[in-house]
Design a protein around this motif. Structure first.
Motif, PDB file in Angstrom:
ATOM      1  N   GLU A 268     -59.782 -43.234 -15.588  1.00 40.90           N
ATOM      2  CA  GLU A 268     -60.004 -42.325 -16.562  1.00 40.90           C
ATOM      3  C   GLU A 268     -59.351 -42.274 -17.679  1.00 40.90           C
ATOM      4  O   GLU A 268     -57.923 -42.290 -18.033  1.00 40.90           O
ATOM      5  CB  GLU A 268     -59.209 -41.383 -15.963  1.00 40.90           C
ATOM      6  N   VAL A 269     -60.766 -43.216 -18.141  1.00 42.88           N
ATOM      7  CA  VAL A 269     -59.675 -43.109 -20.272  1.00 42.88           C
ATOM      8  C   VAL A 269     -60.059 -41.067 -20.317  1.00 42.88           C
ATOM      9  O   VAL A 269     -61.395 -41.366 -20.123  1.00 42.88           O
ATOM     10  CB  VAL A 269     -61.148 -43.759 -21.409  1.00 42.88           C
TER      11      VAL A 269
ATOM     12  N   MET B  80     -52.669 -42.382 -19.939  1.00 44.71           N
ATOM     13  CA  MET B  80     -54.114 -42.541 -20.678  1.00 44.71           C
ATOM     14  C   MET B  80     -54.013 -43.746 -20.127  1.00 44.71           C
ATOM     15  O   MET B  80     -55.242 -44.431 -19.488  1.00 44.71           O
ATOM     16  CB  MET B  80     -54.538 -41.624 -21.987  1.00 44.71           C
ATOM     17  N   VAL B  81     -53.492 -44.731 -21.062  1.00 43.49           N
ATOM     18  CA  VAL B  81     -52.830 -45.943 -20.800  1.00 43.49           C
ATOM     19  C   VAL B  81     -52.980 -46.992 -19.217  1.00 43.49           C
ATOM     20  O   VAL B  81     -54.100 -47.603 -19.218  1.00 43.49           O
ATOM     21  CB  VAL B  81     -52.344 -46.456 -21.667  1.00 43.49           C
ATOM     22  N   VAL B  82     -51.963 -46.485 -18.441  1.00 47.45           N
ATOM     23  CA  VAL B  82     -51.998 -46.789 -17.105  1.00 47.45           C
ATOM     24  C   VAL B  82     -53.686 -46.654 -16.786  1.00 47.45           C
ATOM     25  O   VAL B  82     -53.726 -47.183 -15.998  1.00 47.45           O
ATOM     26  CB  VAL B  82     -50.541 -46.005 -16.859  1.00 47.45           C
ATOM     27  N   GLY B  83     -53.809 -45.627 -16.548  1.00 45.01           N
ATOM     28  CA  GLY B  83     -55.088 -45.159 -16.020  1.00 45.01           C
ATOM     29  C   GLY B  83     -55.907 -46.170 -16.557  1.00 45.01           C
ATOM     30  O   GLY B  83     -57.154 -46.067 -15.571  1.00 45.01           O
ATOM     31  N   SER B  84     -56.090 -45.906 -18.361  1.00 46.07           N
ATOM     32  CA  SER B  84     -57.177 -46.893 -18.128  1.00 46.07           C
ATOM     33  C   SER B  84     -57.227 -48.285 -17.879  1.00 46.07           C
ATOM     34  O   SER B  84     -58.381 -49.281 -17.622  1.00 46.07           O
ATOM     35  CB  SER B  84     -57.551 -47.227 -19.589  1.00 46.07           C
ATOM     36  N   MET B  85     -56.111 -48.865 -17.795  1.00 46.98           N
ATOM     37  CA  MET B  85     -56.125 -50.665 -17.097  1.00 46.98           C
ATOM     38  C   MET B  85     -55.844 -51.393 -15.827  1.00 46.98           C
ATOM     39  O   MET B  85     -56.512 -51.308 -14.512  1.00 46.98           O
ATOM     40  CB  MET B  85     -54.759 -50.858 -17.987  1.00 46.98           C
ATOM     41  N   VAL B  86     -55.502 -49.354 -14.971  1.00 46.82           N
ATOM     42  CA  VAL B  86     -55.239 -49.498 -13.704  1.00 46.82           C
ATOM     43  C   VAL B  86     -56.419 -48.980 -12.780  1.00 46.82           C
ATOM     44  O   VAL B  86     -56.530 -48.130 -12.375  1.00 46.82           O
ATOM     45  CB  VAL B  86     -54.173 -48.832 -13.108  1.00 46.82           C
TER      46      VAL B  86
ATOM     47  N   ALA C  65     -65.878 -41.619 -15.715  1.00 40.03           N
ATOM     48  CA  ALA C  65     -65.577 -42.084 -16.773  1.00 40.03           C
ATOM     49  C   ALA C  65     -65.736 -43.254 -18.274  1.00 40.03           C
ATOM     50  O   ALA C  65     -65.764 -42.773 -19.427  1.00 40.03           O
ATOM     51  CB  ALA C  65     -63.744 -42.064 -16.305  1.00 40.03           C
ATOM     52  N   TRP C  66     -66.279 -44.461 -16.972  1.00 42.23           N
ATOM     53  CA  TRP C  66     -66.599 -45.228 -18.717  1.00 42.23           C
ATOM     54  C   TRP C  66     -67.998 -44.856 -18.580  1.00 42.23           C
ATOM     55  O   TRP C  66     -68.920 -45.466 -19.540  1.00 42.23           O
ATOM     56  CB  TRP C  66     -66.166 -46.559 -17.537  1.00 42.23           C
ATOM     57  N   SER C  67     -68.795 -44.347 -18.106  1.00 45.50           N
ATOM     58  CA  SER C  67     -70.119 -43.583 -18.401  1.00 45.50           C
ATOM     59  C   SER C  67     -69.919 -43.051 -19.876  1.00 45.50           C
ATOM     60  O   SER C  67     -70.215 -43.573 -20.890  1.00 45.50           O
ATOM     61  CB  SER C  67     -70.874 -43.186 -17.487  1.00 45.50           C
TER      62      SER C  67
END
Length: 481
Positions: free
Chosen positions: A4-5, A21-27, A304-306
């Motif tokens: 979730e970015v 946000m960074v942790v959510g972005s990578m995990v 999120a990535w869409s």
């Protein structure tokens, strides 16, 4: 790869919020594949070296994003804008396309992983590469498109569910496997076979590099949304804090798995291999628990990535580096044409999945390979401004020297990744970028601007040659999908 970015970020985010946000972005989904991917390439020693290299290199990239956020506070949307500002419009366009295509390939990977995970319930899904898997994935891809077009975006409540769905199963995995670890099995997995005539240790480590890039995609997350930070300096702090937390988790998940099953068995586990390892430790419920968490996580990640992919196209179009039609918004506040373009590309990649050999690994590696150029250009821009002292007025010499060294190390690391990726994925990237250049040409015509500068033309010729070589390679069998 990330989840979730935040798309609906509040006006100003604190360091803890940016770090989350960074942790959510990578995990994301990638961590669930680590045991099998690492065991298929290396043993414990190679895995430790791989994480040391990846950790150091990605930390340098994290510091690069930190320094760029401070030295160039007027630049938003991270990766794309750094490449454009540092090296010109066409390289910036290629960076935007690479980052966008990487996001789309990652979304395709998500559906391959979901359908592969559901194989015990629906055998017709196979490893996510059967006609039924592709058809079901396509239905859901277009279903998400319709939802987003209606204005459905990722909200804080969904973020919380998605985060819990992926973090809690991973924490349970770590705790259970530590207690279930068999020292004899772990010791037998130390070398990965290089001591008995197998792949050299360097070759083993090289084979893990793309998967480490994949799982760290999202490291640029705070930078992409740096305009939401309370202070520009907070972006870098959040990036580094989030990265160190994630590195510890990724390394632990991959290393302790070597204490549960022999390497040969780990290498042949079906994905998600985290669930298969937990099943070996505690029984079938372990696999189902991990699978349920993974599916919830991946569905949130896809949404999120869409939105992320569409925003990259929209940003490039807003800067007039892509055709104007990609900058159009719907009445629901959605960049509709950019979203449609992304969805069509994901559909094309699903067709590739049907014909690809080892679809899951192929999409993972393609996602990582496409992200290499945007990362390399961002690192190169950081090195450029450090060398020219651009943005360093009044900065202490020690700070300037440190950031110069960090940028140089980040450039060296990204070049090593390009080498480790091998020619196949570089040529496939060129095959994508060459026809995508038509969008750039249309945009330049719309602006009545010169098509290429001399350096830009040289880059285009290189990309075009790479695309031709890729076509020849596909015909001759040198390049395969």
């Amino acid at each position: 790869m990330s989840t979730e970015v935040a798309q609906n970020a509040p006006a100003k985010l604190s360091v803890p919020a940016l770090t989350a946000m960074v942790v959510g972005s990578m995990v994301g989904a990638g961590v669930f594949t680590l045991p099998q991917r690492f065991a298929s390439q290396t043993g414990v020693y190679g895995a430790l070296i791989a994480w040391a290299i990846a950790g150091t290199g990605m930390l340098m990239l994290a510091f690069v994003f930190q320094s760029l956020a401070v030295r160039k506070p007027n630049l938003d949307n991270g990766v794309y804008v750094y490449a454009r500002t540092g090296f010109g419009i066409y390289p910036g366009f290629l960076s935007a396309v690479g980052f966008w295509a990487s996001a789309c390939a990652g979304n395709t990977f998500y559906w391959v992983l979901i359908t592969s995970t559901l194989k015990p319930l629906v055998p017709a899904f196979g490893d996510g590469d059967t006609i039924w898997a592709v058809l079901v994935s396509s239905v859901f891809v277009w279903g998400f498109y319709l939802l987003i077009m209606r204005g459905v975006k990722e909200a804080a409540g969904i973020n919380a569910i998605v985060t819990a769905a992926k973090i809690l199963p991973l924490l349970l995995f770590v705790v259970v496997t530590i207690f279930a670890l068999n020292p004899d099995v772990f010791i037998a997995n130390l070398t990965g076979g290089y001591d008995i005539g197998g792949e050299s240790l360097f070759g083993q480590v090289q084979g893990t590099m793309l998967v480490t890039v994949f799982v760290f995609l999202g490291i640029e997350g705070a930078s992409v949304y740096s305009r939401y930070a309370k202070k520009r300096e907070d972006v870098g702090r959040a990036t580094v804090l989030g990265f160190l937390s994630v590195l510890a988790l990724f390394a632990t998940v991959s290393i302790i798995s070597y204490g549960i099953l022999p390497q040969a068995e780990l290498a042949n586990l079906r994905q998600p291999s985290v669930g298969s390892v937990l099943e070996a430790a505690v029984g079938p419920w372990g696999a189902w628990f991990i699978s349920a968490g993974l599916i919830v996580s991946v569905l949130g990640a896809f949404l999120a990535w869409s939105l992320m992919a569409a925003e990259v196209l929209y940003a490039a179009a807003s800067d007039k580096d892509m055709p104007a039609f990609l900058s159009k918004w719907t009445a629901k506040g959605v960049p509709g044409n950019a979203l449609l373009t992304s969805t069509l590309f994901i559909q094309l990649l699903l067709v590739v999945v049907f014909i690809a050999e080892g679809a899951l690994d192929f999409m993972l590696d393609l996602t990582a390979a496409l992200a290499l150029m945007p990362f390399a250009l961002a690192a190169g821009y950081a090195l450029k401004i450090a060398l020219t002292r651009d943005g360093y007025t009044g900065v202490a010499r020690s700070t300037h020297t440190r950031e110069l060294i960090v940028a140089a190390l980040a450039v060296a690391y990204t070049l090593f990744l390009i080498f480790a990726a091998g020619p196949q994925f570089l040529l496939l990237a060129c095959l994508l970028l060459a026809p995508a250049t038509l969008l750039y040409l249309v945009a330049r015509r719309e602006q009545r601007q010169r098509l290429f500068t001399a350096p830009g033309l040289a880059v285009f010729i290189i990309v075009l040659i790479g695309a031709v070589l890729c076509v020849v390679g596909l015909v001759t069998g040198f390049v395969s999908i």
